[in-house]
Design an enzyme around this catalytic site. Structure first.
Site, PDB file in Angstrom:
ATOM      1  N   HIS A  21       0.914   5.136   1.254  1.00 57.64           N
ATOM      2  CA  HIS A  21       0.271   6.157   2.086  1.00 57.64           C
ATOM      3  C   HIS A  21       0.319   7.484   1.325  1.00 57.64           C
ATOM      4  O   HIS A  21       1.406   7.920   0.900  1.00 57.64           O
ATOM      5  CB  HIS A  21       1.041   6.358   3.400  1.00 57.64           C
ATOM      6  CG  HIS A  21       1.055   5.164   4.307  1.00 57.64           C
ATOM      7  ND1 HIS A  21       0.229   5.055   5.414  1.00 57.64           N
ATOM      8  CD2 HIS A  21       1.814   4.032   4.307  1.00 57.64           C
ATOM      9  CE1 HIS A  21       0.476   3.917   6.042  1.00 57.64           C
ATOM     10  NE2 HIS A  21       1.433   3.277   5.393  1.00 57.64           N
ATOM     11  N   HIS A  40       0.849  -1.195   0.000  1.00 59.23           N
ATOM     12  CA  HIS A  40       0.000   0.000   0.000  1.00 59.23           C
ATOM     13  C   HIS A  40       0.877   1.235   0.000  1.00 59.23           C
ATOM     14  O   HIS A  40       1.980   1.232   0.536  1.00 59.23           O
ATOM     15  CB  HIS A  40      -0.952   0.018   1.197  1.00 59.23           C
ATOM     16  CG  HIS A  40      -0.282  -0.246   2.506  1.00 59.23           C
ATOM     17  ND1 HIS A  40       0.099  -1.513   2.908  1.00 59.23           N
ATOM     18  CD2 HIS A  40       0.095   0.589   3.498  1.00 59.23           C
ATOM     19  CE1 HIS A  40       0.673  -1.446   4.092  1.00 59.23           C
ATOM     20  NE2 HIS A  40       0.692  -0.172   4.470  1.00 59.23           N
TER      21      HIS A  40
HETATM   22  P1  DGP Z   1       1.827   0.239   7.358  1.00 56.82           P
HETATM   23  O1  DGP Z   1       2.294   0.452   8.764  1.00 56.82           O
HETATM   24  O2  DGP Z   1       2.654   1.007   6.351  1.00 56.82           O
HETATM   25  O3  DGP Z   1       1.744  -1.228   7.021  1.00 56.82           O
HETATM   26  O4  DGP Z   1       0.371   0.856   7.259  1.00 56.82           O
HETATM   27  C1  DGP Z   1      -0.809   0.149   7.506  1.00 56.82           C
HETATM   28  C2  DGP Z   1      -1.877   1.156   7.698  1.00 56.82           C
HETATM   29  O5  DGP Z   1      -3.135   0.507   7.644  1.00 56.82           O
HETATM   30  C3  DGP Z   1      -1.839   1.885   9.044  1.00 56.82           C
HETATM   31  O6  DGP Z   1      -1.535   3.256   8.841  1.00 56.82           O
HETATM   32  C4  DGP Z   1      -3.218   1.699   9.628  1.00 56.82           C
HETATM   33  C5  DGP Z   1      -4.029   1.191   8.462  1.00 56.82           C
HETATM   34  N1  DGP Z   1      -5.073   0.266   8.844  1.00 56.82           N
HETATM   35  C6  DGP Z   1      -4.918  -0.890   9.540  1.00 56.82           C
HETATM   36  N2  DGP Z   1      -6.100  -1.510   9.685  1.00 56.82           N
HETATM   37  C7  DGP Z   1      -7.009  -0.727   9.047  1.00 56.82           C
HETATM   38  C8  DGP Z   1      -8.419  -0.845   8.851  1.00 56.82           C
HETATM   39  O7  DGP Z   1      -9.082  -1.796   9.280  1.00 56.82           O
HETATM   40  N3  DGP Z   1      -9.027   0.156   8.162  1.00 56.82           N
HETATM   41  C9  DGP Z   1      -8.322   1.220   7.656  1.00 56.82           C
HETATM   42  N4  DGP Z   1      -9.016   2.155   6.989  1.00 56.82           N
HETATM   43  N5  DGP Z   1      -7.003   1.356   7.818  1.00 56.82           N
HETATM   44  C10 DGP Z   1      -6.365   0.385   8.509  1.00 56.82           C
END
Ligand code: DGP
Length: 154
Positions: free
Chosen positions: A142, A140
């Site tokens: 950001h 992903h």
């Molecule tokens: P990373 O640490 O780069 O793997 O980012 C993962 C991101 O995913 C973190 O910023 C929080 C987000 N995240 C985790 N679970 C969920 C979820 O259930 N819904 C949404 N919208 N974001 C989530």
């Protein structure tokens, strides 16, 4: 044994991420997620893509989903994810066959930034592996904006 295969080394890296997150007052959801271990298993993003759990989707086409991060680190914090992971647990796993989707994700980031009115600039981040504080093993990007960013990053 590699750093990632060594459980105590991995625990140390997770603790480092945890402390860094705490010192920046980052959300506890993020800290909890940092306990994740690199894996090919299905992730929370599969459930979001399959509409099994809700998300605030801001853009969707046949290949890419963009949704608001659950623990935003800026006024605008959006995640861009490929709908089909195809082995891309992280950017370090990219192969030549992924070039098209990787380009598509970047171009979509630009479209979404425009849609969000981030005309003064924004930041794109890809965290990778334990040292990169990656917590969800489905690639992903950001998209972060709406405030002044700092450099160097934490
Ligand atoms: P990373 O640490 O780069 O793997 O980012 C993962 C991101 O995913 C973190 O910023 C929080 C987000 N995240 C985790 N679970 C969920 C979820 O259930 N819904 C949404 N919208 N974001 C989530």
């Amino acid at each position: 044994m590699s750093q990632q295969e060594n459980p105590s080394s991995l625990r140390l890296q997770i603790l480092t991420c945890h402390l860094a997150a705490s010192s920046r007052n980052m959300a506890s959801e993020k800290e909890a997620a940092l306990a994740a271990v690199p894996s090919d298993s299905r992730t929370i993003f599969d459930k979001i893509i399959n509409k099994e759990i809700p998300a605030k989707v801001v853009f969707e086409d046949d290949k890419v989903l963009a949704l608001r991060d659950i623990a935003p680190q800026a006024p605008t914090h959006i995640l861009l994810i490929p709908k089909v992971r195809d082995g891309l647990t992280g950017i370090s796993k990219a192969e030549k066959k992924h070039c098209e989707i990787l380009g598509r994700l970047l171009y979509t980031a630009k479209l979404v930034a425009k849609q969000e009115g981030l005309d003064d600039g924004f930041r794109l981040v890809i965290n990778d592996g334990p040292n990169g504080c990656q917590s969800v093993y489905h690639l992903h990007i950001h998209l972060i904006g709406g405030r002044q960013m700092n450099w160097p990053p934490g």
